[in-house]
Design a protein around this motif. Structure first.
Motif, PDB file in Angstrom:
ATOM      1  N   GLU A  26       0.823  -1.240  -0.444  1.00  0.00           N
ATOM      2  CA  GLU A  26       0.019  -0.030  -0.200  1.00  0.00           C
ATOM      3  C   GLU A  26       0.414   1.318  -0.239  1.00  0.00           C
ATOM      4  N   VAL A  27       2.192   0.862   0.824  1.00  0.00           N
ATOM      5  CA  VAL A  27       2.532   2.464   0.983  1.00  0.00           C
ATOM      6  C   VAL A  27       3.591   2.970  -0.486  1.00  0.00           C
ATOM      7  N   LEU A  28       3.837   1.508  -0.662  1.00  0.00           N
ATOM      8  CA  LEU A  28       5.056   1.545  -1.817  1.00  0.00           C
ATOM      9  C   LEU A  28       4.360   2.060  -3.080  1.00  0.00           C
ATOM     10  N   SER A  29       3.259   2.149  -3.135  1.00  0.00           N
ATOM     11  CA  SER A  29       1.956   1.803  -5.053  1.00  0.00           C
ATOM     12  C   SER A  29       1.496   3.518  -4.862  1.00  0.00           C
ATOM     13  N   GLN A  51       3.632   5.428  -2.981  1.00  0.00           N
ATOM     14  CA  GLN A  51       4.529   6.408  -2.871  1.00  0.00           C
ATOM     15  C   GLN A  51       5.264   7.282  -4.811  1.00  0.00           C
ATOM     16  N   ASP A  52       5.095   5.571  -4.759  1.00  0.00           N
ATOM     17  CA  ASP A  52       5.798   5.807  -6.055  1.00  0.00           C
ATOM     18  C   ASP A  52       5.265   4.251  -6.863  1.00  0.00           C
ATOM     19  N   PRO A  53       4.016   4.278  -8.089  1.00  0.00           N
ATOM     20  CA  PRO A  53       3.582   2.892  -8.288  1.00  0.00           C
ATOM     21  C   PRO A  53       4.528   2.322  -9.449  1.00  0.00           C
ATOM     22  N   SER A  54       4.877   3.389 -10.581  1.00  0.00           N
ATOM     23  CA  SER A  54       6.233   2.965 -11.277  1.00  0.00           C
ATOM     24  C   SER A  54       6.419   1.680 -11.073  1.00  0.00           C
ATOM     25  N   PHE A  55       7.841   2.422 -10.039  1.00  0.00           N
ATOM     26  CA  PHE A  55       8.786   1.709  -9.140  1.00  0.00           C
ATOM     27  C   PHE A  55       8.144   0.328  -8.548  1.00  0.00           C
ATOM     28  N   SER A 111      -3.412   5.731  -8.836  1.00  0.00           N
ATOM     29  CA  SER A 111      -2.927   4.172  -9.330  1.00  0.00           C
ATOM     30  C   SER A 111      -4.473   3.194  -8.165  1.00  0.00           C
ATOM     31  N   VAL A 112      -4.066   1.930  -8.018  1.00  0.00           N
ATOM     32  CA  VAL A 112      -5.150   1.231  -7.092  1.00  0.00           C
ATOM     33  C   VAL A 112      -4.651   0.029  -7.127  1.00  0.00           C
ATOM     34  N   GLU A 131      13.637   1.884   0.430  1.00  0.00           N
ATOM     35  CA  GLU A 131      13.966   2.053   1.841  1.00  0.00           C
ATOM     36  C   GLU A 131      13.011   3.394   2.469  1.00  0.00           C
ATOM     37  N   ARG A 132      12.259   3.763   1.369  1.00  0.00           N
ATOM     38  CA  ARG A 132      11.848   5.241   2.367  1.00  0.00           C
ATOM     39  C   ARG A 132      10.571   4.939   1.958  1.00  0.00           C
ATOM     40  N   ALA A 133       9.822   3.221   1.533  1.00  0.00           N
ATOM     41  CA  ALA A 133       8.235   2.700   2.176  1.00  0.00           C
ATOM     42  C   ALA A 133       8.849   2.394   3.377  1.00  0.00           C
ATOM     43  N   LEU A 134       9.507   1.618   3.487  1.00  0.00           N
ATOM     44  CA  LEU A 134       9.707   0.543   4.909  1.00  0.00           C
ATOM     45  C   LEU A 134      10.122   1.501   5.944  1.00  0.00           C
TER      46      LEU A 134
END
Length: 427
Positions: A204-207, A209-213, A303-304, A230-233
């Motif tokens: 959820e957090v990574l998508s 912050q940066d869905p392409s990544f 995105s979702v 790392e930013r997501a965690l």
């Protein structure tokens, strides 16, 4: 899976036990009586919706689907793969999309359903953007069964009491967490119970912050040691520091009840949790509702996360021809309505509105805002890698400030898993 000898032995025993149950459930190679086709799956809660779909299909195609449940999530994939090489292959399967389906397609034991897919697209019976999740080497090997969106459930009465609304921005979301905590309500549900949910917060957090990544990482084009991972965690660890999470052993059913009771602020989950919330006393639109978590990076493509099970037809099934006919009729609006309304979840056929008003509203938002549909973590990447990474993320949830070491470990696993996957592709 940690990969230890003890874990391997345990999985072997579970697989053996499930194999016996599976063989018994599959019956003989003669299959079902004419006009009936068995659909094997791992989830008992889908038996009633499958039976409803089966009756509806009988009315439109003369084929009745008969659900057969083998309730062993951990070993179901292993058992299915081994059965494809026997004379007791089930005709149809409820399976997973993404790489798990690709792994199955590699065996040559499942039917190419590209013709059925193209026919459904031509009739407007399926979301065309879902195709990638059911494709291997540009051919379609399954049809979508449900369409669950991954959202945040909350209690509107609790939010209103504390002068809050469903967040429209990431800052709104953080502010809601802060206010709920100040008023004695645990803002967020997080859990490692049942093992698989350990990926939810990273996903959820990574998508957001940066869905392409997220998409590139899940497909082996980026690395877990990247600063964006790392930013997501680190973001999730900061939520732990603020004491925003429930205990990590609180399961989804109990969390759903506590949302209705006003003890937990928000629960991230697939829309399939809606029926659990209703069962706990939730009234859609009154004391339970849901929203798509806002993007944390405004310039990122909205995105979702979605989740969709795969309707698979096997090559060696005893009722092979009837199974092919059933696949052709699966996305028919009459069949889809019977299935999705009984399941109380979203539908891959845009012509069928969900019965649940919350999910109907979410589907309208997703389609109206043209949100980018990103497949769920569980279906992304080589299955063995996903299994191991889920365990790594569980370790992170229990020790949040271990995130740098966790990311290094996950990347080491990824290097090896992707190497094996790509070598298999070449052969």
């Amino acid at each position: 899976m940690s990969g230890s000898r003890q874990d391997v032995d345990r999985r072997t025993l579970l697989a053996a036990a499930a194999a016996g149950a599976f063989a018994a459930a599959c019956g003989t190679a003669e299959g079902k009586p004419p006009g009936k086709v068995a659909v094997h799956g791992d989830n008992a809660t889908w038996a009633k919706p499958m039976a409803a779909a089966g009756q509806a299909m009988k009315s439109v195609a003369g084929i009745e689907l008969v659900p057969e449940v083998i309730a062993s999530l951990e070993s179901f994939e292993q058992v299915v793969r081994s059965s494809l090489r026997t004379s007791k292959t089930p005709d149809m399967l409820k399976y997973w999309s993404g790489y798990r389906l690709q792994d199955l397609a590699r065996t040559g034991g499942v039917v190419d359903l590209t013709e059925q897919w193209d026919s459904a697209v031509g009739k407007g019976w399926v979301e065309p953007s879902l195709r990638t999740a059911f494709t291997y080497r540009d051919r379609v090997y399954a049809l979508p069964m449900n369409l669950a969106y991954w959202v945040f459930f909350y209690n509107p009465e609790v939010f209103k009491k504390h002068d809050l609304e469903a967040p429209e921005t990431w800052d709104d979301f953080l502010a809601a967490c802060t206010r709920l905590k100040q008023n004695g309500i645990t803002p967020l549900h997080g859990t490692a119970d049942g093992r698989w949910p350990s990926f939810i917060w990273f996903q959820e957090v990574l998508s957001r912050q940066d869905p392409s990544f997220y998409q590139d990482l899940m497909n082996g084009r980026e690395r877990y040691t990247d600063p964006r991972a790392e930013r997501a965690l680190r973001t999730i660890a900061s939520f732990f520091d603020k004491d925003w999470f429930t205990p990590m052993d609180l399961n989804h059913n109990d969390a759903a009840a506590q949302v209705v009771q006003g003890k937990i602020g928000m629960v991230p989950c697939g829309t399939w949790l809606g029926s659990t919330l209703v069962g706990a006393g939730g009234k859609p639109g009154k004391n339970v509702d849901a929203f798509v978590l806002p993007m944390a990076t405004p310039r990122a493509r909205p995105s979702v996360i979605f989740e969709s099970s795969a309707f698979v037809s096997t090559v060696k099934g005893p009722d092979h021809e009837e199974a092919r006919k059933a696949a052709g009729a699966w996305l028919h609006p009459t069949v889809m309505k019977a299935f999705s309304h009984t399941l109380q979840d979203g539908c891959p056929n845009p012509k069928v509105a969900p019965a649940n008003p919350i999910i109907d509203g979410l589907a309208r938002t997703v389609r109206g805002d043209k949100l980018w549909l990103l497949n769920r973590f569980w279906e992304q990447g080589p299955p063995e890698l996903v299994e191991a990474t889920v365990d790594d993320l569980a370790g992170f949830l229990l020790n949040p400030h271990s995130y740098r070491q966790v990311l290094r470990t996950m990347q080491e696993r990824a290097d090896e898993a992707w190497k094996v996957w790509r070598e298999a592709e070449e052969t």
